[in-house]
Design an enzyme around this catalytic site. Structure first.
Site: not given
Lengths: 265, 395
Positions: B86, B108, B375
């Protein structure tokens, strides 16, 4: 083709009056209550009613209408079929313009042809779809037109540079959003209305009405000075939320107050 | 009118008029800066100096032997600063926000990974930051909530709807519409109105670019299969994108199957969903006959979303990528497997990709190569996995 929306505005203009447009969530408190409330609003000053089709995720709505939408879905499992049945029943009793306010997915899921045909068949005059901006509206515009349904456009104080093109394509009436943000009753407005409505007046050939934040006779009077009518939603839905089956007299009082405010111009 | 931001029939800009100018402003800014060498150099520098890219491509030797199929490589996005992929997107978007003169960033978050990444980059750039998070997710990911607050962000709980990721997005969109002049909405996945799906993919495509370079250096050839988890789909788009033209590379996305895609409790959008319009885009969504968005269920807060990015919907339709659903139980088993086999604790999201790999790799040949995109790291999930296994940690 002229439909009930144009006729209503022509008549109001002839009488030197402004339009009171009210909003209610279909099925909030039960579909029978919605039917009675729409008729009650009509009797007490509303010229046009927007019927909100409840949606699981109403991103353009403030808390009051979100809750109304949730009550309708959770307590009464309101479906689009129920809404069309409501419209059918209302059409037997009133000739006032009726609009549906709903989210794009409801139309898309029904299939736009089926949806707009059903609107025409039951007697809907226009639709307001808050998540379909100018950039995407041609996906729905032609089908709506074929069924004589007005696809209402919105402009907001954040529409700088877009008002001309939106107004040029607008039909029925132009929905002017008073403030950035979501629907809801407001204590004060921060928009510079003189310049906002000056631009709207310059480009708009059809009636234009203002909504978002109008909650009583005083705000209706103030906002009515800028345009051809006001749109009131959360204040109505709030009455249903608070008074449920006993909301009708409260809604009647509210409509009378709003209409009186508007006519004090 | 020409339709912009489309992947086949998917994508678009289905947002309220209030945010349309902001979307256009972002689109123009992105078009400008994505071609600006200074911006791109600055971003590369941040990737390198701050996020510690390139992330490793790790040869999982024990796993390879144990599974007896293809050679297994793991792309270690879990080793990035903040512990997941991210950060790649947060750096790109917040840098862009800075260039655009915005003072406030909202985002969010589901699992909290995107929220943590955004809060981190906002701390770095001195930007005001507010994170919307579903109340249920705040409970599932309490550690990440505190982490975001530690980084100076305000975390606002969302109680509406199902109190998970989709509701956090609804609330962030409402905030954006209200504070449109000052605020930049940093969307965490390849979703939302154009330009977000394209922009977020571009900020994440570094994963695939690096992986391709690394596998060519290590093996002298392209992999046969790449496996990534998909919620909105940003880590998957990130690693897939540079390989899309390489038709010999099979691309596999692992969706959250919850208690099973045939039960009511899952988030397997491509397996069970239909085309719809929601959250600014036309894509595939889990919804009922009426078009009401369905409640979703997954052990993974990060995959607990009823839609998927429009480019994935397109890759799915065209058959360029395959998607399968992984149940909670399979994901938890994979979580435990990778921990014990390789000494790597994956995020429960990434464990879905590992679970898919455990199914696919044994069916492949020994001379083939597979890459799993890991991830994120699993520290944040340890408590919840313990709970799932009935272990009380007294915390």
């Amino acid at each position: 083709m002229s439909n009930r929306i144009e006729k209503t505005f022509a008549q109001l203009k002839a009488n030197n009056q402004k339009a009171l447009i009210t909003y209610i969530v279909a099925g909030d408190g039960g579909i029978d209550l919605t039917e009675k409330a729409v008729l009650e609003m009509g009797k007490n000053g509303a010229d046009i009613v927007e019927i909100g089709v409840p949606f699981s995720d109403p991103i353009a709505e403030g808390q009051v209408i979100q809750e109304g939408s949730l009550r309708s879905l959770r307590d009464n499992h309101t479906t689009l079929k129920d809404v069309f049945r409501l419209v059918e029943n209302l059409r037997k009793q009133t000739e006032m313009p009726l609009l549906l306010m709903l989210y794009a997915n409801t139309i898309f899921r029904s299939g736009k042809e089926t949806f707009f045909a059903k609107c025409q068949e039951t007697g809907i005059d226009g639709v307001i779809v808050p998540d379909v901006p100018f950039e995407e509206h041609d996906e729905f515009l032609e089908t709506a037109k074929q069924h004589d349904i007005r696809f209402i456009s919105l402009v907001t104080p954040a529409s700088t540079g877009r008002i001309e093109k939106i107004a040029a394509a607008a039909e029925g009436f132009l929905y002017c959003v008073s403030s950035v943000g979501v629907t809801g009753m407001r204590d004060k407005f921060s928009t510079d209305f003189d310049s906002f409505f000056k631009e709207i007046a310059e480009y708009t050939k059809i009636p234009y009405c203002v909504g978002f934040g109008i909650r009583n006779g005083e705000t209706a009077k103030k906002m009515g000075t800028y345009c051809d009518g006001v749109i009131v939603g959360s204040a109505v839905v709030d009455k249903i939320g608070k008074y449920q089956q006993d909301a009708l007299p409260k809604i009647a009082d509210l409509c009378q107050e709003l209409k009186a405010g508007l006519n004090q111009q | 009118m020409s339709k912009i931001g489309r992947f086949g029939n998917y994508g678009g800009q289905y947002v309220p008029e209030t945010v349309m100018n902001a979307v256009s402003e972002l689109q123009k800014a992105y078009e400008k800066y994505s071609k600006d060498p200074d911006f791109l150099n600055e971003l590369q520098e941040l990737y390198h100096q701050y996020a510690f890219r390139p992330s490793l491509l790790y040869y999982a030797e024990k796993m390879t032997k144990d599974l007896g199929g293809a050679k297994v490589y793991i792309k270690r996005e879990d080793l990035n600063h903040t512990g997941s992929h991210k950060i790649n997107n947060a750096l790109g978007q917040v840098l862009l926000a800075k260039k655009m003169g915005k003072k406030r960033v909202i985002a969010e978050t589901g699992a909290g990974q995107h929220g943590v990444a955004t809060a981190t980059v906002c701390a770095y750039f001195d930007m005001e930051c507010e994170i919307y998070m579903g109340r249920e997710d705040m409970e599932r990911q309490a550690l990440n909530v505190y982490r975001m607050e530690l980084l100076g962000a305000k975390v606002t709980g969302v109680d509406s709807g199902t109190a998970t990721l989709k509701d956090a997005i609804n609330e962030a969109m409402r905030d954006w519409a209200t504070n449109i002049a000052t605020t930049f909405y940093c969307i965490g996945s390849v979703m939302g109105p154009h330009p977000y799906p394209t922009m977020v993919r571009d900020f994440q495509k570094i994963i695939g670019i690096e992986a391709k370079k690394q596998i060519l250096e290590m093996e002298g050839r392209l992999p046969d299969c790449i496996i990534a988890c998909v919620g909105g789909g940003s880590n998957a788009m990130g690693i897939f994108y540079d390989f899309i033209p390489d038709k010999s590379v099979r691309l596999v996305g692992a969706e959250a199957g919850g208690k099973g895609a045939d039960t009511e409790f899952h988030a397997a959008t491509l397996t069970k969903g239909d085309t719809g319009i929601f959250h600014g885009m036309k894509s595939i969504f889990l919804q009922n006959e009426e078009g009401q968005i369905a409640p979703v269920f997954s052990i993974s807060a990060g995959l607990d979303y009823p839609g998927i990015g429009p480019e994935h919907a397109w890759l799915h339709d065209t058959g360029r990528a395959d998607y399968l659903s992984i149940t909670d139980e399979e994901a938890v088993q994979a979580f435990e497997y990778l921990s014990k086999t390789e000494g790597i604790i994956p995020a429960v999201e990434s464990a879905h990709a590992v679970a898919a790999a455990l199914k696919i790799i044994p069916t492949m040949q020994k001379d083939q190569i597979a890459i799993i995109n890991l991830s994120g790291r699993g520290d944040k999930d340890v408590q919840q996995i313990a709970k799932y296994r009935g272990v009380d940690l007294h915390v």
